[in-house]
Design an enzyme around this catalytic site. Structure first.
Site, mmCIF file in Angstrom:
data_model
loop_
_atom_site.group_PDB
_atom_site.id
_atom_site.type_symbol
_atom_site.label_atom_id
_atom_site.label_comp_id
_atom_site.label_asym_id
_atom_site.label_seq_id
_atom_site.Cartn_x
_atom_site.Cartn_y
_atom_site.Cartn_z
ATOM 1 N N HIS A 60 0.829 -1.215 0.000
ATOM 2 C CA HIS A 60 0.000 0.000 0.000
ATOM 3 C C HIS A 60 0.856 1.256 0.000
ATOM 4 C CE1 HIS A 60 0.354 1.012 4.389
ATOM 5 N NE2 HIS A 60 0.408 -0.300 4.567
ATOM 6 N N ASP B 267 -0.284 4.445 1.017
ATOM 7 C CA ASP B 267 -0.609 5.473 2.013
ATOM 8 C C ASP B 267 0.150 5.245 3.311
ATOM 9 O OD1 ASP B 267 -2.270 3.148 2.418
ATOM 10 O OD2 ASP B 267 -3.430 4.310 3.868
ATOM 11 N N ASP C 143 6.143 1.683 6.486
ATOM 12 C CA ASP C 143 4.817 1.078 6.370
ATOM 13 C C ASP C 143 3.982 1.960 5.440
ATOM 14 O OD1 ASP C 143 2.428 -0.263 6.728
ATOM 15 O OD2 ASP C 143 2.106 0.444 8.776
ATOM 16 N N GLU D 222 -5.004 1.784 2.703
ATOM 17 C CA GLU D 222 -4.962 0.598 3.563
ATOM 18 C C GLU D 222 -5.035 0.975 5.027
ATOM 19 O OE1 GLU D 222 -3.061 -2.619 6.022
ATOM 20 O OE2 GLU D 222 -2.501 -0.499 5.774
ATOM 21 N N GLU D 223 -4.389 2.078 5.391
ATOM 22 C CA GLU D 223 -4.308 2.464 6.795
ATOM 23 C C GLU D 223 -5.657 2.881 7.380
ATOM 24 O OE1 GLU D 223 -1.924 1.855 8.576
ATOM 25 O OE2 GLU D 223 -0.055 1.932 7.444
ATOM 26 N N ASP E 183 3.918 -6.220 3.844
ATOM 27 C CA ASP E 183 3.417 -5.157 4.715
ATOM 28 C C ASP E 183 3.655 -5.465 6.196
ATOM 29 O OD1 ASP E 183 2.099 -2.823 5.464
ATOM 30 O OD2 ASP E 183 0.098 -3.700 5.323
ATOM 31 N N HIS F 191 4.046 3.764 12.316
ATOM 32 C CA HIS F 191 3.005 4.753 12.628
ATOM 33 C C HIS F 191 3.463 5.862 13.567
ATOM 34 C CE1 HIS F 191 -0.672 1.994 11.528
ATOM 35 N NE2 HIS F 191 0.324 1.927 10.643
#
Length: 421
Positions: free
Chosen positions: A90, A92, A153, A187-188, A210, A393
């Protein structure tokens, strides 16, 4: 000839770092509670760049959809019955922290000590807080300046897939089956598979790239739901409130207190599920709470959702019908139900690839979800591979350069093992 091949391989491997550093320069932070996909227009900038890069390296069937999904194919080198294999990552980054103006730097040959990320702001990544740092002693760590997340990520996964793709496109003499590539937005925020075109993607099976530290291999994830609570209070002057006031904030606190105290992410690990109070806002007249509800076991998951509704019914009996309104919505389910028993060969193949590269496979449940969870229920079995990153994150996110390179080798090995199946 062998020397030329090794030099070409080395040149391509060096590009995974360049790609990663380039991709994290794009601000692709997604946003919750948006109707459109992608949730932020800025994700499209990276999608367009990836599309152009795939076209330039000679991939086939390169396409970007109206929702920002990027697809490409590396055709099989020979006409033989090999499963078509996909790789998905992903684009994002998480809403939890900004991904704008990321300033990565490389700490060469990390020595195992605390790392000062930002001297001016006194931001330090401490080993006692992040013991995984000690797994990376002697490696070259890509870190942030402490003011943004890094974006490993999942831009690490994107860079690894792109570098693997360039390798096979540059070496048509190496036999392989059809390789399908997919990059997703959002995705997030749980919407990465909303408009994923499984039929067009063209793979019979796939992997998301991921995960975390090198060696992670996951085919079990949480069953997941969101829970929203709206509380209608009754405001009265506190001087004459006896028997009349209903404080919505206090009812919200009471709602939380009736959920199991230790079924909280602060106290759970492994297969243990939880209720997580993610947001709470309001005043005496009204309050709003948002939860995520998680459990690996489907039966336990259903019981958690039932308890959530039961607490609401109890409080409505206590304070009056309509005081507490709840809405529970399923998000995704445990992909284990789709991987077992017919697709465990995906796990066995990944294990074999890792072991051949002296990487110990670490099979563990995901305490979260991936695009692969939903894709598995859409007919595309899709377990999850590591990227090599840590502390996703947040400002303390990092990834070793060597992990980027190792994961390219893992992806290449998986492809060649599929060719032999």
């Amino acid at each position: 000839m062998q020397a030329d091949y090794l030099q070409a391989q080395e040149d391509i491997m060096s590009k995974v770092l360049d790609r990663f550093l380039h991709y994290v320069s794009f601000d692709t932070q997604s946003m919750d509670d948006q109707e459109q996909v992608p949730s932020t227009e800025k994700q499209l900038a990276l999608a367009k760049a990836l599309k152009e890069e795939l076209e330039a390296m000679g991939a086939s069937q390169v396409r970007m959809s109206e929702h920002g999904y990027v697809y490409a194919v590396i055709p099989a080198t020979a006409d033989h019955p090999v499963k078509s294999l996909g790789f998905v990552a992903h684009m994002d980054t998480a809403p939890a922290m900004s991904g704008k103006d990321v300033k990565p730097r490389i700490v060469e040959r990390y020595d195992g000590q605390d790392l000062v990320l930002n001297e001016e702001k006194k931001i330090v990544m401490r080993v006692k807080d992040f013991p995984g740092m000690l797994d990376c002693v002697g490696k070259d760590l890509i870190v942030t300046d402490g003011t943004t997340l890094l974006g490993a990520d999942d831009k690490a996964g994107v860079a690894e897939i792109m570098t693997m793709a360039e390798f096979f496109l540059s070496h048509p003499e190496i036999p392989h089956g059809k390789i399908c590539i997919g990059f997703t937005p959002d995705e997030e925020v749980g919407r990465g598979a909303d408009f994923f075109d499984v039929e067009h993607f063209g793979a019979e099976a796939a992997y998301t790239v991921d995960g975390g530290p090198v060696g992670e291999l996951e085919y079990e994830n949480f069953n997941a739901a969101s829970g929203k609570v709206d509380i209608c209070g009754r405001g009265v002057h506190p001087g004459s409130a006896k028997g009349a006031m209903v404080n919505a904030l206090l009812v919200g606190m009471e709602f939380q207190s009736m959920l199991p105290a230790f079924e909280n992410p602060m106290y759970t690990e492994g297969y243990e599920g939880f209720f997580h109070l993610d947001q709470m806002a309001g005043d005496v007249e009204s309050a709003h709470l948002e939860y995520i509800i998680r459990d690996h076991d489907r039966e336990a998951f259903e019981k958690k959702k039932a308890l959530f509704e039961e607490v609401s019914r109890y409080l409505n009996v206590k304070y009056g019908e309509g005081t507490v309104l709840t809405a529970v919505k399923d998000s995704y389910y445990n992909m284990k139900e789709q991987i077992e028993p017919d697709h465990l060969y995906l796990i066995d193949t990944a294990k074999e690839a890792m072991k051949s590269l002296d990487i110990k496979p670490l099979v563990s449940p995901i305490r979260g979800g991936t695009d692969g969870a939903r894709l598995s229920y859409m007919g595309l079995p899709c377990p999850n591979l590591s990227t090599g990153g840590y502390n996703f994150h947040g400002r303390y996110e990092f990834i070793p350069v060597q992990s980027l390179e190792q994961m390219v080798e893992v992806l290449k090995k998986i492809v060649t093992l599929f060719e032999e199946m």
